[in-house]
Scaffold this motif. Structure first.
Motif, PDB file in Angstrom:
ATOM      1  N   HIS A  39       0.845  -1.189   0.000  1.00 20.34           N
ATOM      2  CA  HIS A  39       0.000   0.000   0.000  1.00 20.34           C
ATOM      3  C   HIS A  39       0.889   1.252   0.000  1.00 20.34           C
ATOM      4  N   ARG A  40       0.286   2.424  -0.220  1.00 25.31           N
ATOM      5  CA  ARG A  40       1.097   3.639  -0.404  1.00 25.31           C
ATOM      6  C   ARG A  40       0.651   4.751   0.537  1.00 25.31           C
ATOM      7  N   PRO A  41       1.404   4.998   1.608  1.00 25.07           N
ATOM      8  CA  PRO A  41       1.092   6.136   2.473  1.00 25.07           C
ATOM      9  C   PRO A  41       1.255   7.450   1.705  1.00 25.07           C
ATOM     10  N   VAL A  42       0.243   8.316   1.820  1.00 29.97           N
ATOM     11  CA  VAL A  42       0.271   9.557   1.041  1.00 29.97           C
ATOM     12  C   VAL A  42       0.151  10.807   1.901  1.00 29.97           C
ATOM     13  N   ALA A  43      -0.275  10.673   3.151  1.00 30.12           N
ATOM     14  CA  ALA A  43      -0.446  11.860   3.992  1.00 30.12           C
ATOM     15  C   ALA A  43      -0.541  11.450   5.448  1.00 30.12           C
ATOM     16  N   VAL A  44      -0.080  12.352   6.314  1.00 26.02           N
ATOM     17  CA  VAL A  44      -0.148  12.124   7.751  1.00 26.02           C
ATOM     18  C   VAL A  44      -0.376  13.461   8.431  1.00 26.02           C
ATOM     19  N   SER A  45      -1.140  13.443   9.506  1.00 23.09           N
ATOM     20  CA  SER A  45      -1.328  14.669  10.284  1.00 23.09           C
ATOM     21  C   SER A  45      -0.724  14.484  11.659  1.00 23.09           C
ATOM     22  N   GLY A  46      -0.109  15.548  12.133  1.00 20.74           N
ATOM     23  CA  GLY A  46       0.490  15.535  13.459  1.00 20.74           C
ATOM     24  C   GLY A  46       0.702  16.954  13.922  1.00 20.74           C
ATOM     25  N   VAL A  47       0.518  17.205  15.204  1.00 23.68           N
ATOM     26  CA  VAL A  47       0.587  18.567  15.722  1.00 23.68           C
ATOM     27  C   VAL A  47       1.899  18.821  16.456  1.00 23.68           C
ATOM     28  N   SER A  48       2.260  17.929  17.366  1.00 26.31           N
ATOM     29  CA  SER A  48       3.444  18.160  18.196  1.00 26.31           C
ATOM     30  C   SER A  48       4.732  17.900  17.414  1.00 26.31           C
ATOM     31  N   ASP A  49       5.811  18.449  17.927  1.00 30.34           N
ATOM     32  CA  ASP A  49       7.117  18.208  17.319  1.00 30.34           C
ATOM     33  C   ASP A  49       7.455  16.723  17.325  1.00 30.34           C
ATOM     34  N   ALA A  50       7.093  16.049  18.423  1.00 29.78           N
ATOM     35  CA  ALA A  50       7.375  14.614  18.517  1.00 29.78           C
ATOM     36  C   ALA A  50       6.625  13.846  17.429  1.00 29.78           C
ATOM     37  N   SER A  51       5.380  14.233  17.165  1.00 30.17           N
ATOM     38  CA  SER A  51       4.594  13.561  16.130  1.00 30.17           C
ATOM     39  C   SER A  51       5.211  13.768  14.758  1.00 30.17           C
ATOM     40  N   VAL A  52       5.643  14.976  14.490  1.00 31.08           N
ATOM     41  CA  VAL A  52       6.249  15.267  13.187  1.00 31.08           C
ATOM     42  C   VAL A  52       7.548  14.478  13.018  1.00 31.08           C
ATOM     43  N   ARG A  53       8.357  14.409  14.072  1.00 32.62           N
ATOM     44  CA  ARG A  53       9.603  13.630  13.993  1.00 32.62           C
ATOM     45  C   ARG A  53       9.307  12.146  13.802  1.00 32.62           C
ATOM     46  N   ARG A  54       8.301  11.660  14.486  1.00 33.22           N
ATOM     47  CA  ARG A  54       7.927  10.247  14.379  1.00 33.22           C
ATOM     48  C   ARG A  54       7.466   9.923  12.956  1.00 33.22           C
ATOM     49  N   ALA A  55       6.669  10.797  12.398  1.00 35.66           N
ATOM     50  CA  ALA A  55       6.191  10.588  11.037  1.00 35.66           C
ATOM     51  C   ALA A  55       7.351  10.605  10.048  1.00 35.66           C
ATOM     52  N   ALA A  56       8.294  11.513  10.254  1.00 35.65           N
ATOM     53  CA  ALA A  56       9.436  11.598   9.347  1.00 35.65           C
ATOM     54  C   ALA A  56      10.312  10.353   9.423  1.00 35.65           C
ATOM     55  N   ALA A  57      10.425   9.776  10.625  1.00 34.32           N
ATOM     56  CA  ALA A  57      11.277   8.601  10.801  1.00 34.32           C
ATOM     57  C   ALA A  57      10.643   7.343  10.213  1.00 34.32           C
ATOM     58  N   LEU A  58       9.342   7.169  10.414  1.00 31.29           N
ATOM     59  CA  LEU A  58       8.676   5.935   9.975  1.00 31.29           C
ATOM     60  C   LEU A  58       8.067   6.056   8.583  1.00 31.29           C
ATOM     61  N   LEU A  59       7.728   7.279   8.193  1.00 34.84           N
ATOM     62  CA  LEU A  59       7.105   7.502   6.880  1.00 34.84           C
ATOM     63  C   LEU A  59       7.836   8.622   6.148  1.00 34.84           C
ATOM     64  N   ASP A  61       9.295  11.157   3.558  1.00 33.38           N
ATOM     65  CA  ASP A  61       8.780  11.741   2.311  1.00 33.38           C
ATOM     66  C   ASP A  61       7.254  11.768   2.239  1.00 33.38           C
ATOM     67  N   VAL A  62       6.569  11.347   3.296  1.00 35.31           N
ATOM     68  CA  VAL A  62       5.113  11.461   3.326  1.00 35.31           C
ATOM     69  C   VAL A  62       4.769  12.825   3.925  1.00 35.31           C
ATOM     70  N   PRO A  63       4.021  13.657   3.209  1.00 31.23           N
ATOM     71  CA  PRO A  63       3.759  15.017   3.691  1.00 31.23           C
ATOM     72  C   PRO A  63       2.885  15.059   4.934  1.00 31.23           C
ATOM     73  N   VAL A  64       3.186  16.024   5.815  1.00 29.66           N
ATOM     74  CA  VAL A  64       2.380  16.271   7.003  1.00 29.66           C
ATOM     75  C   VAL A  64       1.374  17.360   6.662  1.00 29.66           C
ATOM     76  N   VAL A  65       0.096  17.039   6.764  1.00 32.52           N
ATOM     77  CA  VAL A  65      -0.976  17.957   6.374  1.00 32.52           C
ATOM     78  C   VAL A  65      -2.056  17.947   7.452  1.00 32.52           C
ATOM     79  N   CYS A  66      -3.098  18.732   7.260  1.00 33.18           N
ATOM     80  CA  CYS A  66      -4.198  18.757   8.230  1.00 33.18           C
ATOM     81  C   CYS A  66      -5.073  17.512   8.056  1.00 33.18           C
ATOM     82  N   PRO A  67      -5.863  17.162   9.068  1.00 32.90           N
ATOM     83  CA  PRO A  67      -6.697  15.954   8.973  1.00 32.90           C
ATOM     84  C   PRO A  67      -7.625  15.936   7.758  1.00 32.90           C
TER      85      PRO A  67
END
Length: 327
Positions: A39-59, A61-67
């Motif tokens: 499957h292909r992850p295409v978007a993720v939402s996250g508010v805190s700095d920790a969430s953004v770092r977590r998304a960058a580490a596990l996903l 190149d997947v953009p962080v956007v609003c829900p």
């Protein structure tokens, strides 16, 4: 475990675009696992700095956007927010028209079934409740731990095969939970896992207080054996002073805890009473010894019997020599 996708998953077209609303410890790991399945992850939402770092580490190149944008881009949306936030999130997404007909909407709450997704279901979404029975760290090791992990699954009958397929693709094993049983199911897991962490952390603190230099090394083999025995034998695996009816030892424990860690007394007493009840019900604790033990627990509970001496009426002849009992 090798996390490189198999050749067929890499070569075939991605089957679903995946979005994550709530980049906590769970969502990015599940999306990364689905990515391994093609499957292909295409978007993720996250508010805190920790969430953004977590998304960058596990996903990466997947953009962080609003829900709302996550739902606009994804065919399969993972709602991985705290339980108490989930009803409001779903209602808000439905009210703003973010939900699309035919969109797979998956939440990972243990407490809720699919009824919490009703506002989105009325807008045409396909509701699934997939709860991984696993503790998460927010790192790539979580993806590996999903192999063989049970998922508590609740879904409408027409979506049963889809729910099962998603769990299997993540390496998990689906366990079907009725809608009405979700809170009980989740409570059981909280007792077995969340409360275990508290108990272990407390035990390590007390061992340090007692002068043990490496509490983790001391507890590791003991806890591993206790867990293995409990999973294999249930209540028959009970050992220790409560299961033996050693009322004097229990009283001495409480006396020491009152001096060194008074905040732990209530928890010790609650677990000792529960252990005594279960040991008695399963024939592991003799009634005469249980009576003395429960008297001690009642007395130390009100602060009147926390001395280290065995209580009056102790019957050592009925319990055998102390060294003959299971520890």
């Amino acid at each position: 475990m090798n996390t490189t996708p198999p050749t067929e998953a890499q070569d075939r077209p991605a089957r679903l675009t995946v979005g994550v609303v709530g980049a906590g410890r769970v969502g990015p790991a599940l999306a990364a696992s689905l990515q391994l399945a093609g499957h292909r992850p295409v978007a993720v939402s996250g508010v805190s700095d920790a969430s953004v770092r977590r998304a960058a580490a596990l996903l990466p190149d997947v953009p962080v956007v609003c829900p709302a944008e996550v739902l606009r881009r994804a065919e399969l949306v993972l709602l991985t927010v705290p339980d108490d936030a989930l009803p409001g999130l779903v209602a808000g997404l439905a009210e703003t028209g973010s939900v699309r007909p035919g969109q797979l909407l998956v939440h990972t709450s243990g407490r809720f079934g699919t009824a919490v997704l009703d506002p989105a279901t009325r807008a045409g979404a396909l509701p699934l409740a997939l709860h991984p029975a696993m503790t998460f760290t927010g790192t790539r090791v979580d993806v590996q731990r999903l192999a063989g992990c049970s998922f508590g699954v609740t879904a409408p009958e027409p979506l049963r095969m889809a729910a099962e397929a998603l769990v299997i693709e993540m390496g998990g094993e689906p366990e079907w939970i009725e809608e009405a049983a979700r809170p009980l199911y989740h409570a059981a897991l909280a007792i077995g896992a969340n409360h275990l962490v508290t108990l272990v952390a407390q035990a390590m603190e007390l061992l340090r207080e007692a002068g043990v230099g490496a509490p983790d090394r001391m507890l590791g083999p003991l806890l591993g054996a206790a867990l293995d025995n409990a999973l294999r034998s249930g209540d028959a695996a009970l050992t220790g002073p409560v299961a033996r009816g050693d009322a004097g030892t229990v009283a001495a424990h409480v006396a020491e805890l009152r001096k060194h860690a008074p905040q732990s007394v209530a928890g010790y007493l609650a677990m000792a009473r529960t252990t005594a009840d279960r040991a008695l019900a399963h024939g592991l604790l003799k009634p005469a010894l249980a009576e003395d033990l429960l008297d001690v627990l009642a007395n130390v509970g009100d602060g009147t019997g926390a001395g280290g001496a065995p209580p009056p009426g102790d019957h050592p002849e009925e319990g055998g020599h102390p060294e003959e009992g299971d520890r």
